[in-house]
Design an enzyme around this catalytic site. Structure first.
Site, short mmCIF file in Angstrom:
data_model
loop_
_atom_site.label_atom_id
_atom_site.label_comp_id
_atom_site.label_asym_id
_atom_site.label_seq_id
_atom_site.Cartn_x
_atom_site.Cartn_y
_atom_site.Cartn_z
N LYS A 42 -11.09 -10.01 9.15
CA LYS A 42 -11.56 -9.38 10.36
C LYS A 42 -11.38 -7.87 10.29
CE LYS A 42 -9.91 -13.13 13.36
NZ LYS A 42 -8.97 -13.39 14.49
N GLY A 43 -10.49 -7.42 9.45
CA GLY A 43 -10.01 -6.04 9.49
C GLY A 43 -11.05 -4.96 9.39
N ASP A 99 -10.98 -2.91 4.91
CA ASP A 99 -10.13 -2.05 5.72
C ASP A 99 -9.07 -1.39 4.85
OD1 ASP A 99 -8.84 -4.46 5.26
OD2 ASP A 99 -8.15 -4.75 7.31
N ASP A 102 -4.54 -3.56 -0.74
CA ASP A 102 -3.09 -3.58 -0.90
C ASP A 102 -2.76 -4.04 -2.33
OD1 ASP A 102 -0.37 -3.71 -0.48
OD2 ASP A 102 -0.42 -5.38 0.90
N LYS A 130 -3.96 1.47 -0.29
CA LYS A 130 -2.49 1.41 -0.29
C LYS A 130 -2.04 1.14 -1.72
CE LYS A 130 -0.15 -1.82 2.25
NZ LYS A 130 0.46 -2.31 3.52
N PHE A 151 3.31 -0.52 6.73
CA PHE A 151 2.37 -1.43 7.40
C PHE A 151 1.64 -0.66 8.49
CE2 PHE A 151 0.69 -4.97 9.71
CZ PHE A 151 0.34 -5.83 8.69
N ASP A 158 -4.68 -5.25 11.95
CA ASP A 158 -3.82 -5.92 12.93
C ASP A 158 -2.41 -6.16 12.41
OD1 ASP A 158 -4.38 -8.04 11.02
OD2 ASP A 158 -3.62 -9.41 12.54
N ARG A 164 -5.83 -4.27 16.88
CA ARG A 164 -7.12 -4.03 16.22
C ARG A 164 -7.96 -3.02 16.99
NH1 ARG A 164 -7.83 -7.71 12.00
NH2 ARG A 164 -7.09 -9.82 12.34
P1 IMP Z 1 -4.74 -7.61 -0.82
O1 IMP Z 1 -5.31 -6.28 -1.29
O2 IMP Z 1 -5.34 -8.78 -1.54
O3 IMP Z 1 -3.23 -7.61 -0.90
O4 IMP Z 1 -5.11 -7.85 0.69
C1 IMP Z 1 -5.54 -6.85 1.52
C2 IMP Z 1 -5.62 -7.41 2.92
O5 IMP Z 1 -4.29 -7.59 3.45
C3 IMP Z 1 -6.30 -6.40 3.83
O6 IMP Z 1 -7.70 -6.59 3.87
C4 IMP Z 1 -5.61 -6.67 5.15
O7 IMP Z 1 -6.24 -7.73 5.84
C5 IMP Z 1 -4.20 -7.10 4.77
N1 IMP Z 1 -3.28 -5.94 4.79
C6 IMP Z 1 -2.67 -5.35 3.74
N2 IMP Z 1 -1.91 -4.31 4.13
C7 IMP Z 1 -2.06 -4.22 5.48
C8 IMP Z 1 -1.52 -3.33 6.48
O8 IMP Z 1 -0.77 -2.38 6.22
N3 IMP Z 1 -1.91 -3.59 7.75
C9 IMP Z 1 -2.75 -4.60 8.11
N4 IMP Z 1 -3.26 -5.46 7.21
C10 IMP Z 1 -2.92 -5.27 5.90
#
Ligand code: IMP
Length: 173
Positions: A42-43, A99, A102, A130, A151, A158, A164
């Site tokens: 959703k982000g 969004d 990570d 990030k 975070f 969210d 959000r």
């Molecule tokens: P990853 O890159 O596979 O670890 O996942 C990324 C997803 O984790 C993002 O699209 C967000 O939905 C969630 N996420 C990671 N860090 C944050 C944060 O700081 N705030 C909110 N959601 C986050």
């Protein structure tokens, strides 16, 4: 749930400016042909909506719902696709809009899935990169902001489905 302390990291104005810059770069990069924006729910719903309206080129817009999950504390990087792209992306200029990147597991794996469907080009656009917990290398073609860790919430992001609708991006403390 009690509201946690929020400290503004990126203001509404700073985000607006970044969105305009990214949209201008995308509009310039694709003078010909149609762009398909694929927002990750959703982000990325707010970012995708603002970006789409700032891009000065014909666009189609789709949304997907994907996540990466593991067992226990170790992420296995197994991709879970709850909602897949419905538009035909073959021979199209496709931009995956996220969004925040990570660990990179989710978007890296889904990019591979989309590559199988023969897009003309496939790029990644993320509002926030990030960098501190990256597990899979991700080539982010357009990124708004970089943070090391922490975070963040707001502008679509969210914490337990709250925040959000904040217009800025804040750090939870
Ligand atoms: P990853 O890159 O596979 O670890 O996942 C990324 C997803 O984790 C993002 O699209 C967000 O939905 C969630 N996420 C990671 N860090 C944050 C944060 O700081 N705030 C909110 N959601 C986050």
């Amino acid at each position: 749930m009690t509201e946690m302390q929020q400290k503004i990291l990126f203001s509404e104005e700073a985000i607006h400016q970044k969105v305009q810059e990214i949209a201008a770069a995308i509009s310039q990069r694709y003078p010909e042909g149609e762009i398909v924006l694929v927002g990750i729910l959703k982000g990325a719903f707010v970012f995708t909506a603002d970006l789409a309206r700032a891009i000065d080129r014909p666009c189609r817009i789709d949304f997907v719902r994907i996540s990466s999950y593991g067992s226990g504390t170790e992420s296995s990087g197994k991709l879970n696709i709850t909602l897949d792209v419905t538009l035909d992306i073959a021979d199209k200029h496709v931009i995956l809009v996220d969004d925040i990147v990570d660990t990179g597991l989710t978007i890296a794996d889904y990019k591979k899935v989309l590559e199988q469907r023969g897009p003309k080009t496939l790029e990644i656009c993320a509002l926030i990169d990030k960098t501190g917990r990256r597990e899979k290398a991700v080539d982010i073609d357009y990124s708004g902001f970089q943070i090391e860790d922490g975070f963040v919430v707001g502008y679509g992001l969210d914490c337990d489905e709250q925040y959000r609708n904040l217009r800025c991006v804040s750090v939870l403390e």
